[in-house]
Every structure is written in C-alpha cells, then in structure tokens.
Scaffold this motif. Sequence first.
Motif, PDB file in Angstrom:
ATOM      1  N   GLN A 154       0.838  -1.210   0.000  1.00  0.00           N
ATOM      2  CA  GLN A 154       0.000   0.000   0.000  1.00  0.00           C
ATOM      3  C   GLN A 154       0.869   1.255   0.000  1.00  0.00           C
ATOM      4  OE1 GLN A 154      -2.321  -0.741   3.523  1.00  0.00           O
ATOM      5  NE2 GLN A 154      -3.873  -1.937   2.431  1.00  0.00           N
ATOM      6  N   LYS A 155       1.941   1.221   0.764  1.00  0.00           N
ATOM      7  CA  LYS A 155       2.843   2.360   0.805  1.00  0.00           C
ATOM      8  C   LYS A 155       3.572   2.533  -0.529  1.00  0.00           C
ATOM      9  CE  LYS A 155       3.669   2.797   5.757  1.00  0.00           C
ATOM     10  NZ  LYS A 155       3.323   4.246   5.794  1.00  0.00           N
ATOM     11  N   LEU A 156       3.923   1.435  -1.170  1.00  0.00           N
ATOM     12  CA  LEU A 156       4.558   1.515  -2.485  1.00  0.00           C
ATOM     13  C   LEU A 156       3.633   2.203  -3.484  1.00  0.00           C
ATOM     14  CD1 LEU A 156       6.217  -2.011  -2.829  1.00  0.00           C
ATOM     15  CD2 LEU A 156       7.401   0.178  -2.584  1.00  0.00           C
ATOM     16  N   GLN A 157       2.358   1.892  -3.426  1.00  0.00           N
ATOM     17  CA  GLN A 157       1.413   2.523  -4.348  1.00  0.00           C
ATOM     18  C   GLN A 157       1.282   4.015  -4.091  1.00  0.00           C
ATOM     19  OE1 GLN A 157       0.129   1.164  -7.147  1.00  0.00           O
ATOM     20  NE2 GLN A 157       1.569  -0.434  -6.500  1.00  0.00           N
ATOM     21  N   GLN A 158       1.430   4.415  -2.840  1.00  0.00           N
ATOM     22  CA  GLN A 158       1.421   5.847  -2.529  1.00  0.00           C
ATOM     23  C   GLN A 158       2.632   6.539  -3.150  1.00  0.00           C
ATOM     24  OE1 GLN A 158       1.280   5.972   1.747  1.00  0.00           O
ATOM     25  NE2 GLN A 158      -0.819   5.194   1.862  1.00  0.00           N
TER      26      GLN A 158
END
Length: 784
Positions: A664-668
Amino acid sequence: MKKAAKLILASSLLLSALPAPGLVSAKESTLTRAQAVEYLLGITDDYAPGIGKSDILKGDGTGKPDEARSISRIEALLMLGRAFPNLPQPSGNDLRQIGTVPTFSDVPAWAQSELKRLAQAGIVNGTADGKLGAGDPVTYEQLQSFTRRAMALEGSNPRDDYYEYINKDWLNASSVEAGEMTNGVFNELAKANEVRLSDMIAKIAASPQTAGSVEQKIADFYGNALDVEHRSKQGITPIKGYLKSIDDAATVQQLFDATMQTETELATGSLLSFGISNDAKNSSANSLYFGALTLSLDKNSYMSEDPKIKEVYTAYLKRLFKLGGSDEKTAQAEAETMYALEKELAAASMDIQDQGDVTKYYNPYSKKDFEALFPTIDMNKMLNQLGLAKADKVIVTDVKLTQKLSGMLTDKNLEALKAYAKALLLSNTGGALTEEFEKAAQDFQAQMYGVTGEKTRQQKAVALTQSVMSDYLGLQFADRYFSPEAKQDVEKMVDQFIGVYKQRIAKLDWMSETTKTKALKKLDTMKVKVGYPEKAEDSLKNVPIVSIKNGGSLFDNVIAISKAGKQEGIESLGKPVDKEAWGMSVYTVNAYYNPLNNEIVFPAGILQAPFYDIQAKRETNMGAIGMVIAHEISHAFDNLGSAYDEQGNAANWWTEADYKKFQQKLQQVVAYYDGVEVMPGVTNNGTLTVSENVADLGGMAASLQVLSQMPSPDYQAYFEGYATIWRTTMNPETTAYMSTVDTHSANKVRVNRTIANFAEFYEAYGITGKDAMYVAPEERVSIW
C-alpha cells in the motif's frame, strides 16, 4: 539484470497541488477569470512586485473583462504573461529543452505577439495539429503547469522550484559535449576521471615496457585503439568468413551451427543469451541464466508505433548490412525483416520495471525441460558447444519471450534470423573494425536521441582502454586520487547511516516486531565496499596483447579479452560465488546495492568532489555522498531488494499483514511521483521509477536524521549539496526517451518531489501553503 559473462542484479544511481484560497477544486473542469487572477496574484509578488489585479485582468482584445465567466486558454496565457512580464530569455538547458519554437494557426491577431513571447520562453508547447486550442476552457492543473514553467525559467525562488534555484547559473551556462547524450555532475566528474586516466595511460605508453607486463598490455592496447589506418586497411576481413557462413545456412539448425562457430572462435555471435551469476535462491552458488534473444532497442521503442523510430533504426541496420557486404536492395530487405522479428519478440517481452523482480525473472527449468523448450534446434548440442552442459538447471529470466522465440525458430523465419545473426556480429565487432561502424552508430544516435558531434580519436581510445584494463588501472587510480583518510571517513559515514537506519526501522509504526527482526538482521550483515577491492584482480594475466608492429590488431586484442572473460564465466558455473568481486571499476562515477550479495559498493570514482570532499562542510557532504550512501542502503528495502534476505537469497521474510501494508505504501509512492512534468509533453512514470524513488525517500529520511544529531546543523547546505549533484541537461529527444526507459525519476523530479516530503526543508526555506514547492502534510509519502 545485467546479462553478461558475469551477471549482477544491482540497483545503482546512474533522474503537488498548490493550495490557493478561493480556487475551484482541482477536480472541477474549468476556472473563471476571477479565480485565475486570484491564483496569479498569489504568485506574482515573488517575480514582479507591484503587479495588481487590474494589470492582469484586462480585456481579451474584444473588450470583455467579465470576471465570472470561464477563462479560455488564450486568456489564461495572456494573464500569465502579464503576471510574469520580465521573463528572461531562455539559454543553456532551457533553450535546449524548447527545441523548435512552436507556432499556432488558431491564435487571434491581438494575441500573437504575446503568444510568440511565451512560446519562445518555453511556456507553451506545440501540438500535433499546430493548434493552441485558444478557445478551450482552462483547468486549474493546466494553469498551474504553465505557471510552473514560468517559475522554472525565472529560477529565482527556492520556494517555487528548488532545483532550478540552486542550479540556475549552471543550467544557463550548460552545454552537452560532442558525442554525449547528457551533461551533469556525473558527466563532469567522469570527464575529470577520464582526464586523469588519460594522463596515466599516456605516461605508461611513453615509458619503456617489459614484454608481458601490465604496462606493456596497456600501452599496446591503447596504441592499437589509436591506429585507425591499420583498421581501415584490415576492413571487415576478420569476420568475412563468419558472415558467409551465416548467409550460406539453409536451415535454422545450420544457422545455429554457424553462430556457434563464431561464438567459439570470437566469443560473440550466439543468437541466444546466456549468463552466469548468483543463484537468486542460493546466492553463494553460481547458476546459469537464460535471457532469450537480446533486442537492440528497448520494448517501448518497438511498441510506440512511432514511424521515426522505425525509420531511423532500419536505416542504421541497412547501413550495417551494407558495411557487411550486402547490396542496397538486400540490405534494405534484411533491415525490414529483422525489425519485424524484433518487434514481434518485443511485444512478448517483460516490461522494464519488472526485469529486476525476482518473482518474475527467476524461473528455473531442469536441463531436460529447458532443452524441450526448443524443439526445432539441438539445444543439448548448443550447451555443449558453449561449455555450459554441466549446468543442472537453467533459470529463464523472461518466460513469455522465451516461448515466443521458440515458436519463431523455424525455417519460415530463417531470413529474419540470419539478418539478426549478421547484425549481432557486425555490431558486436564493428567497434574494433573500420571507422565506418563508429560513424554509423554516431549517426544513429544523432537521429534517434539528438546527440551531436563526436569524441576525438584519443577520447575513444582512452574510453576503450579503461573499459578493458580496469583491473590494472583501477588500483593505480585509487592510489593517486583516494586517500586512506578519505576511505576511513566514508566507511565511518556508512556505519553511521546503517546505525540510524536500524533506529528508524525499530521505530516503524506499521511493521510488526517479527518483520523488524528480519530487517535489522539484513542491516547487521550488509557488506560494505568503499573505494577499491581489497584484493587485486588480474583477469588478463594470461591474455596476450600484441601491438600492430608485432603482428597484432585491435580486433585480435578485443577478441582475446572477450574469450578470457567468457572462459572465466564458464569456469565459475557451479562454483561458489566470489563475493569479494566488484561489479564496477574503481574509477566509475556511480554506486550500487547488490541484493544477491546484500552489499553496498562505493567506488573511488564517485568519492570525489562535489559528491564527496574531505575538506567540505559536513552538511554539504551529507546532502551529496551521504544521500548517495543512504540511498543505496534503502535499496535493500525497496520493492525489489526487499524480496531478498540477509544472505542475498530470494526469500519472503515478511509477515503477510506487513507485506500488505508495504504494498500500500509503495502505491502511494507510485502515485506521488507519477505524472509530474519533466518538460512540456513529457511526464514522470511513477511505476517505472518506484524502486529508485523509495531509495531516495529512505535515503533522505536517514541522512536528515544523521544531520539532526549535529550541533546547529545547516540544513540549507544539506539541501543545496543534494540538489547540486543532480543538476543535468539534455536535449528534448533524450529527455523523452529517458522518461520511458530509466528507472530513476528525472533529476529535477527526484530533487523537488523528494525534498518536499520533509519538514526540515520547509523550515530551512520558510515554505508555506502559497508556495509551489508546498505539499500538504497528509499528501506527503514515507516508508522507511
């Protein structure tokens, strides 16, 4: 992954919304004239003090100053011009990026003069149909883009465009040297190192040498590289017989037999690409990798459907085939059929951003199953001829490409495969043959990427010599230009950064203790290499380098070196990996993290000013080499490096819940860097660049924490040091190309978007919500 005699999977260095009270939501489609004026008035004080509402809000030439109606594109641009009445004349990088100044067929007469000024300033770019869309409504994002271009051209405000502010003088004076695609700090330091190496080589060449000595090999290789006259007389004679064998092949198997002879005798020519490197599941052992067939261009170039790319590339291929002896008609046919073959294969190949993903590139086949993938050729025979038969498995790096290739290895495609084999041989050996091959490559680069001019014969000879004699020249370079004191200082910095990284991971609020323990273990075992290898290598110990006067040639030298490298790789298959080996020369201006060894490597070549200067201010070093060090440490925990454990083995050390949060953080991060304008018409690709962006964010977080431990740290010096090392210039063709193939964000993006995530930057420069560099706290991104 680099597919060569020795494969290395490594991540190396070799590029927001503006809140404004009263503006419509960014999601709304249009702005009113009043809203546009309000936005511009919030900006203009920094660029043209004294400009008021009445100065910006005038009639559009037809006497219609109604503030409530929607604003058109032509009106918005005219207002922008009034808000920036003193735009400087573009020079250097700005002028280079504009290229051909556009003209528009739909601009009314009353606006043409001002639109011309804005076009010449690079504020507005052309369209395919030659129209501005003058009457189209303008959105907030569009007006913001125009404004940011004006801010960048001004380059006078660190709060609006920090990269331009720090680097404006250099950018305005910048040029791109003949034969180069770019210029920047990396290029400048590489050039300085090249001058040093050139001096070293010249002194060696001018001194007496003992036969078989290191000095003799360097001197004779360099002399052969300089001797164009001998190469011209030799022509393509050394490869004529091999080209004929390819032409004479009547079946695909005969073609493979011909290329195997070439591979055996010249160490080049095989249609299929094999390499030997750490087994990703057992990183201490060397395994055999298969990379299918090497494409000459990147996948995006084939898939773009850009007619210019096909035209330029096939013209280059045609020229190669003619140099190889084909007549005009045959050469044209060979170029066309080879392009079609490569394009079909490219469509099945892996995307650039997936090539380092171990879950996608690690596909082991038993030797028997691998051979069965190729029913139309004798793969067992080929492996034996290549000296690779002892491999008990083959790791296929691109399964879809391999399957597609296998289906095309039929007599139906024989002519296309023969053309490919000839082009491969010509391109791989042409650099050691006549100057015509160099000229063909230079013309291709000029037309494809806008490269102008060419390097001198001496520069080319030095570059070639340093590329093959790195074992010999590297330690001499380090001895002269990298002191023991500097090595110790950098090693201390690395230890300090690793220590801070441990503290940061221990305090993460989104990661469980179970996963943290594994991450900390990875840091505890991370291998650090600084400056130069601890043990001297001599890969050319048994390789004779013979001068032209003694019956040798550049071609013979290159082949002898290639064969030695190939044999070294073959002998390493199945043996323990030499984890002391380096994947870069000592004088390379770069650094890398290798997940298969869990190591970070910083050659002496980059440990020079302005990246690192033992006499420089500590904060400046922290923003430059400190950021580079922390960046490479961060690669151990990016979307690719995080798939390996502390031993360099591909293994899942995450809990399921933690890995989900990480994704999820990578997508941010993807979203934060995606779509940011690099130049008009070119934007940053957040998906392509995510691994490097994660490393930049992690590196800055860690290096700022180290900096915070100093008494009264000078944060401005830190950020200035960081922005300085990323200054770069290139022409628009290269910029556009790099945006599709480079896993690093454009340098301006990696400066401005990265620093905008950190409170220290806002405090150092007084950034507020009205400034273009401002990103709302809730929109900033962070992982490590």
